[in-house]
Design a protein around this motif. Structure first.
Motif, PDB file in Angstrom:
ATOM      1  N   LEU A   1       0.830  -1.203   0.000  1.00 53.56           N
ATOM      2  CA  LEU A   1       0.000   0.000   0.000  1.00 53.56           C
ATOM      3  C   LEU A   1       0.869   1.258   0.000  1.00 53.56           C
ATOM      4  O   LEU A   1       0.615   2.211  -0.740  1.00 53.56           O
ATOM      5  CB  LEU A   1      -0.923   0.012   1.219  1.00 53.56           C
ATOM      6  N   ARG A   2       1.870   1.261   0.846  1.00 54.12           N
ATOM      7  CA  ARG A   2       2.781   2.411   0.917  1.00 54.12           C
ATOM      8  C   ARG A   2       3.449   2.638  -0.439  1.00 54.12           C
ATOM      9  O   ARG A   2       3.520   3.777  -0.922  1.00 54.12           O
ATOM     10  CB  ARG A   2       3.837   2.175   2.000  1.00 54.12           C
TER      11      ARG A   2
ATOM     12  N   ILE B   1       2.512   9.083   2.857  1.00 52.77           N
ATOM     13  CA  ILE B   1       1.963   7.947   3.602  1.00 52.77           C
ATOM     14  C   ILE B   1       2.588   7.863   4.989  1.00 52.77           C
ATOM     15  O   ILE B   1       3.774   8.091   5.170  1.00 52.77           O
ATOM     16  CB  ILE B   1       2.262   6.623   2.856  1.00 52.77           C
ATOM     17  N   ARG B   2       1.746   7.475   5.956  1.00 46.76           N
ATOM     18  CA  ARG B   2       2.222   7.174   7.309  1.00 46.76           C
ATOM     19  C   ARG B   2       1.493   5.935   7.781  1.00 46.76           C
ATOM     20  O   ARG B   2       0.286   5.801   7.586  1.00 46.76           O
ATOM     21  CB  ARG B   2       1.940   8.340   8.255  1.00 46.76           C
ATOM     22  N   GLY B   3       2.206   5.029   8.379  1.00 42.37           N
ATOM     23  CA  GLY B   3       1.606   3.803   8.902  1.00 42.37           C
ATOM     24  C   GLY B   3       1.319   3.922  10.388  1.00 42.37           C
ATOM     25  O   GLY B   3       1.936   4.717  11.088  1.00 42.37           O
ATOM     26  N   ALA B   4       0.354   3.144  10.842  1.00 41.85           N
ATOM     27  CA  ALA B   4       0.021   3.090  12.264  1.00 41.85           C
ATOM     28  C   ALA B   4      -0.451   1.672  12.554  1.00 41.85           C
ATOM     29  O   ALA B   4      -0.871   0.954  11.662  1.00 41.85           O
ATOM     30  CB  ALA B   4      -1.070   4.099  12.597  1.00 41.85           C
ATOM     31  N   THR B   5      -0.391   1.282  13.816  1.00 40.85           N
ATOM     32  CA  THR B   5      -0.844  -0.057  14.162  1.00 40.85           C
ATOM     33  C   THR B   5      -2.338  -0.032  14.459  1.00 40.85           C
ATOM     34  O   THR B   5      -2.833   0.910  15.070  1.00 40.85           O
ATOM     35  CB  THR B   5      -0.093  -0.622  15.382  1.00 40.85           C
ATOM     36  N   PRO B   6      -3.062  -1.073  14.036  1.00 45.40           N
ATOM     37  CA  PRO B   6      -4.498  -1.099  14.278  1.00 45.40           C
ATOM     38  C   PRO B   6      -4.864  -1.092  15.759  1.00 45.40           C
ATOM     39  O   PRO B   6      -5.951  -0.691  16.122  1.00 45.40           O
ATOM     40  CB  PRO B   6      -4.947  -2.413  13.637  1.00 45.40           C
ATOM     41  N   PHE B   7      -3.956  -1.520  16.606  1.00 45.18           N
ATOM     42  CA  PHE B   7      -4.270  -1.635  18.023  1.00 45.18           C
ATOM     43  C   PHE B   7      -3.953  -0.373  18.810  1.00 45.18           C
ATOM     44  O   PHE B   7      -4.284  -0.256  19.966  1.00 45.18           O
ATOM     45  CB  PHE B   7      -3.523  -2.826  18.620  1.00 45.18           C
ATOM     46  N   ASP B   8      -3.300   0.578  18.152  1.00 42.67           N
ATOM     47  CA  ASP B   8      -2.936   1.826  18.814  1.00 42.67           C
ATOM     48  C   ASP B   8      -3.096   2.972  17.825  1.00 42.67           C
ATOM     49  O   ASP B   8      -2.121   3.489  17.297  1.00 42.67           O
ATOM     50  CB  ASP B   8      -1.496   1.752  19.320  1.00 42.67           C
ATOM     51  N   PRO B   9      -4.335   3.386  17.564  1.00 44.80           N
ATOM     52  CA  PRO B   9      -4.549   4.445  16.578  1.00 44.80           C
ATOM     53  C   PRO B   9      -3.773   5.710  16.899  1.00 44.80           C
ATOM     54  O   PRO B   9      -3.739   6.153  18.042  1.00 44.80           O
ATOM     55  CB  PRO B   9      -6.058   4.706  16.653  1.00 44.80           C
ATOM     56  N   ALA B  10      -3.134   6.242  15.881  1.00 41.38           N
ATOM     57  CA  ALA B  10      -2.367   7.479  16.032  1.00 41.38           C
ATOM     58  C   ALA B  10      -3.314   8.627  16.326  1.00 41.38           C
ATOM     59  O   ALA B  10      -4.419   8.679  15.798  1.00 41.38           O
ATOM     60  CB  ALA B  10      -1.579   7.747  14.753  1.00 41.38           C
ATOM     61  N   ARG B  11      -2.879   9.527  17.127  1.00 36.76           N
ATOM     62  CA  ARG B  11      -3.716  10.679  17.476  1.00 36.76           C
ATOM     63  C   ARG B  11      -3.326  11.894  16.630  1.00 36.76           C
ATOM     64  O   ARG B  11      -3.289  13.002  17.098  1.00 36.76           O
ATOM     65  CB  ARG B  11      -3.587  11.003  18.970  1.00 36.76           C
TER      66      ARG B  11
END
Length: 120
Positions: A17-18, A28-38
């Motif tokens: 995807l990136r 693009i920036r990635g984040a983990t599904p279990f810790d949504p970026a704020r």
């Protein structure tokens, strides 16, 4: 330049995807599904959804809370191919579009451009 945040647990899918979106001119920036970026500065969020019971819907709600008002595309291997982009599944999840995995490059780019436009 439009900023897209990707929530995808699978490293290879996240990398693909990136690559596709970066090559198209998006940031693009990635984040983990279990810790949504704020970080609410995103123009679009793409989130992989795993749907055991209500976990997928809760994950989407958590991501939406982290990115209020930001359009969201949900992707999942549990969606069927040909699923209506803005149909009942998208409405029930509260997202702008759903896309079935395996992803097709053209379909992904069309969905992104349809929501946030071409890169500037």
């Amino acid at each position: 330049m439009q900023h897209i945040v990707i929530y995808e647990e699978d490293y290879l899918t996240r990398t693909l995807l990136r690559e596709w979106l970066s090559e198209a001119g998006y940031r693009i920036r990635g984040a983990t599904p279990f810790d949504p970026a704020r970080d609410t500065s995103a123009d679009l969020v793409i989130a992989s959804v795993y749907m055991p019971k209500n976990a997928g819907a809760q994950s989407i709600r958590d991501i939406q809370a982290a990115h209020p008002g930001t359009p969201l595309i949900a992707i999942s291997g549990q969606f069927r191919s040909g699923l209506s982009a803005g149909g009942a599944t998208a409405q029930s999840l509260g997202v702008q579009q759903v896309i079935a995995k395996p992803l097709i490059h053209r379909d992904l780019l069309e969905a992104v451009r349809g929501i946030i436009g071409a890169p500037q």
